[in-house]
Design a protein around this motif. Structure first.
Motif, short mmCIF file in Angstrom:
data_model
loop_
_atom_site.label_atom_id
_atom_site.label_comp_id
_atom_site.label_asym_id
_atom_site.label_seq_id
_atom_site.Cartn_x
_atom_site.Cartn_y
_atom_site.Cartn_z
N ARG A 47 0.84 -1.21 0.00
CA ARG A 47 0.00 0.00 0.00
C ARG A 47 0.87 1.26 0.00
N ASP B 127 1.17 4.11 -2.91
CA ASP B 127 0.93 5.53 -2.65
C ASP B 127 2.10 6.39 -3.13
N ARG C 22 -3.36 0.23 -6.28
CA ARG C 22 -3.06 -0.42 -5.01
C ARG C 22 -3.22 -1.94 -5.12
#
Length: 153
Positions: free
Chosen positions: A17, A21, A44
């Protein structure tokens, strides 16, 4: 924070994750004119299902924060993205050294033609242009350029 306080290590499932990001922020910052072909949940999911478990994915970590990523699939450098504030601080150079260590017989990659900073970075690291396309073969439909690096023999 300096690059000396960074650790480059293989990504773990728990990093997916945070790495995604970083990718999303970096893409938005570096490529504002290029349409991202996938929404945030898809990116993701791609990191969690494909990049981290199936490819050779490395992360740069400072403290508990992922600030960069490198993804290799054999001799193909698939991804190299940094948090925008980490550009120009030597982290990309460290990742490039790692990539060349991992694939000492050579590397290849694609980048978008409009991404002048990335193209200059790869050229500075010994990559040479090996071809261009009109973008019909990538999800973004953005003209791209292929680079290759071969070690000096």
């Amino acid at each position: 924070m300096t690059t000396d306080e960074l650790v480059l290590r293989r990504a773990r499932d728990a990093d997916a994750r945070a790495a995604a990001d970083v990718w999303l922020r970096s893409y938005a910052s570096a490529l504002p004119t290029v349409r991202c072909a996938h929404d945030e949940p898809d990116v993701r999911d791609w990191f969690a299902r494909v990049l981290v478990p199936q490819y050779e994915t490395w992360v740069a970590v400072t403290g508990h924060r992922v600030v960069g990523l490198l993804v290799l699939k054999g001799e193909e450098l698939k991804q190299l993205y940094l948090e925008p504030e980490w550009r120009g601080r030597g982290l990309g150079d460290r990742f490039m050294s790692l990539a060349k260590q991992q694939q000492p017989d050579g590397l290849s990659l694609w980048t978008f033609q409009v991404n002048g900073p990335a193209r200059r970075f790869y050229q500075r690291h010994g990559f040479t242009e090996a071809g261009r396309t009109d973008g019909q073969g990538n999800d973004e439909r953005e003209p791209d350029v292929r680079y290759v690096w071969q070690p000096h023999t």
